[in-house]
Design an enzyme around this catalytic site. Structure first.
Site, PDB file in Angstrom:
ATOM      1  N   GLY A  18      84.361  47.987  63.063  1.00 13.13           N
ATOM      2  CA  GLY A  18      83.725  48.837  64.059  1.00 13.13           C
ATOM      3  C   GLY A  18      83.892  50.322  63.804  1.00 13.13           C
ATOM      4  N   ILE A  19      84.143  51.063  64.884  1.00 18.34           N
ATOM      5  CA  ILE A  19      84.310  52.508  64.775  1.00 18.34           C
ATOM      6  C   ILE A  19      85.487  52.847  63.868  1.00 18.34           C
ATOM      7  CG2 ILE A  19      84.936  54.573  66.079  1.00 18.34           C
ATOM      8  CD1 ILE A  19      83.322  53.443  68.432  1.00 18.34           C
ATOM      9  N   ARG A  39      95.480  44.455  63.497  1.00 16.03           N
ATOM     10  CA  ARG A  39      96.012  43.095  63.631  1.00 16.03           C
ATOM     11  C   ARG A  39      95.567  42.202  62.497  1.00 16.03           C
ATOM     12  NH1 ARG A  39      92.549  40.886  68.865  1.00 16.03           N
ATOM     13  NH2 ARG A  39      90.473  41.149  67.957  1.00 16.03           N
ATOM     14  N   ASN A  81      92.839  54.915  67.579  1.00 12.73           N
ATOM     15  CA  ASN A  81      91.522  54.307  67.790  1.00 12.73           C
ATOM     16  C   ASN A  81      91.594  52.912  68.389  1.00 12.73           C
ATOM     17  OD1 ASN A  81      88.523  53.742  67.090  1.00 12.73           O
ATOM     18  ND2 ASN A  81      89.636  52.180  65.923  1.00 12.73           N
ATOM     19  N   GLY A  83      91.820  49.606  70.488  1.00 14.21           N
ATOM     20  CA  GLY A  83      91.620  49.446  71.919  1.00 14.21           C
ATOM     21  C   GLY A  83      91.122  48.069  72.292  1.00 14.21           C
ATOM     22  N   THR A  85      88.780  46.197  75.809  1.00 13.28           N
ATOM     23  CA  THR A  85      88.053  46.514  77.038  1.00 13.28           C
ATOM     24  C   THR A  85      88.598  45.779  78.261  1.00 13.28           C
ATOM     25  OG1 THR A  85      86.418  44.818  76.480  1.00 13.28           O
ATOM     26  CG2 THR A  85      85.926  47.091  75.842  1.00 13.28           C
ATOM     27  N   TYR A 145      90.387  49.481  81.884  1.00 15.43           N
ATOM     28  CA  TYR A 145      89.907  50.189  80.692  1.00 15.43           C
ATOM     29  C   TYR A 145      89.705  51.670  80.993  1.00 15.43           C
ATOM     30  CZ  TYR A 145      86.844  51.310  76.717  1.00 15.43           C
ATOM     31  OH  TYR A 145      86.281  51.861  75.597  1.00 15.43           O
ATOM     32  N   PRO A 175      83.373  58.286  73.084  1.00 20.16           N
ATOM     33  CA  PRO A 175      82.102  57.680  72.666  1.00 20.16           C
ATOM     34  C   PRO A 175      81.353  57.079  73.847  1.00 20.16           C
ATOM     35  CG  PRO A 175      83.919  56.963  71.260  1.00 20.16           C
ATOM     36  CD  PRO A 175      84.525  57.623  72.462  1.00 20.16           C
ATOM     37  N   GLY A 176      80.033  57.182  73.800  1.00 20.47           N
ATOM     38  CA  GLY A 176      79.170  56.478  74.736  1.00 20.47           C
ATOM     39  C   GLY A 176      78.729  55.162  74.114  1.00 20.47           C
TER      40      GLY A 176
END
Length: 245
Positions: A18-19, A39, A81, A83, A85, A145, A175-176
């Site tokens: 991802g990001i 992980r 970074n 995270g 949700t 979150y 980020p959106g």
């Protein structure tokens, strides 16, 4: 390759996908040494990228990997970074969700800052970037979150105040809607609900992981030492009329 980045050794959490993956790859392409802690070890490799496996929800495992990285590398930058949700409203939020999300968004970033602080301070151009979220402004069904992502902003502002005297900058990115694998699970391409999200964005497109990565690389760059204590929304304009000026 930018010669200035050759002096950067940056730890990125959650950099396997991802990001985070885009951040790792962009920094490496610019010439930085990058340490990814996640992980799972990804199935891709790059020159100057080093992968470490750890459960960052576990304090002991976080301390272990931080110690290993600190012993091997002179860390000059940290990108928090990683995270999760854990969707839920005030009625459905539970202690386990709060524990996991707090560990990833608050406890682990703080522990990693503390582990790497000696070299981040001493290098004279230390950089800390917290990947927060537009949800820090509030979002339905994202109670734990949004709460913890807002906490990352408060942490960043205090770090900026305390560490500026050492040449360290601390900033956060919000980020959106970003087109990641995780986003597509809940928002498949072509679905009416996905199109409604796109229609709500001022620039009429989803963001990409690379959009975020380029901003991270800018903030990490040694020459960008006069931007600190800032929350920067990278959201295509979705915070217009909501975020404070």
């Amino acid at each position: 390759m930018n010669q200035a980045y050759s002096t950067v050794t940056c730890v990125v959490t959650g950099g396997s996908n991802g990001i985070g993956r885009a951040i790792v790859q962009d920094l490496a392409a610019k010439g930085a040494t990058v340490v990814n802690i996640d992980r799972s070890i990804p199935d891709w490799t790059l020159d100057k990228v080093h992968h470490y496996q750890a459960d960052l929800t576990d304090a002991a495992d976080t301390a272990r990997v931080a110690g290993e990285v600190a012993a091997r590398f002179q860390v000059t930058a940290l990108v928090n970074n990683v995270g999760a949700t854990r969707p839920g409203s005030v009625e459905s939020a539970n202690a386990e969700d709060l524990r996991i999300v707090t560990a990833l968004h608050i406890e682990t970033p703080l522990k990693l800052v503390q582990h790497f602080l000696p070299t981040i301070k001493n290098c004279g151009q230390g950089r800390i970037v917290n990947i927060s979220s537009r949800a820090a402004l509030g979002k339905h069904d994202r109670l734990v979150y949004s709460t913890t992502k807002a906490g990352m902003v408060g942490m960043m502002r205090t770090l900026a105040m305390e560490l500026g005297q050492y040449g360290v900058t601390a900033n956060a990115i919000g980020p959106g809607p970003i087109d990641t694998e995780l986003f597509r699970v809940s928002n498949p391409a072509g679905a009416p609900s996905t199109q409604r999200i796109i229609d709500s964005i001022a620039v009429k497109r989803l963001g990409t992981p690379e959009d975020v990565a380029r901003l991270v690389s800018f903030l990490v760059a040694p020459e960008n030492g006069f931007i600190t204590g800032q929350m920067i929304y990278i959201c295509g304009g979705t915070t217009l009329g909501v975020a404070p000026v």
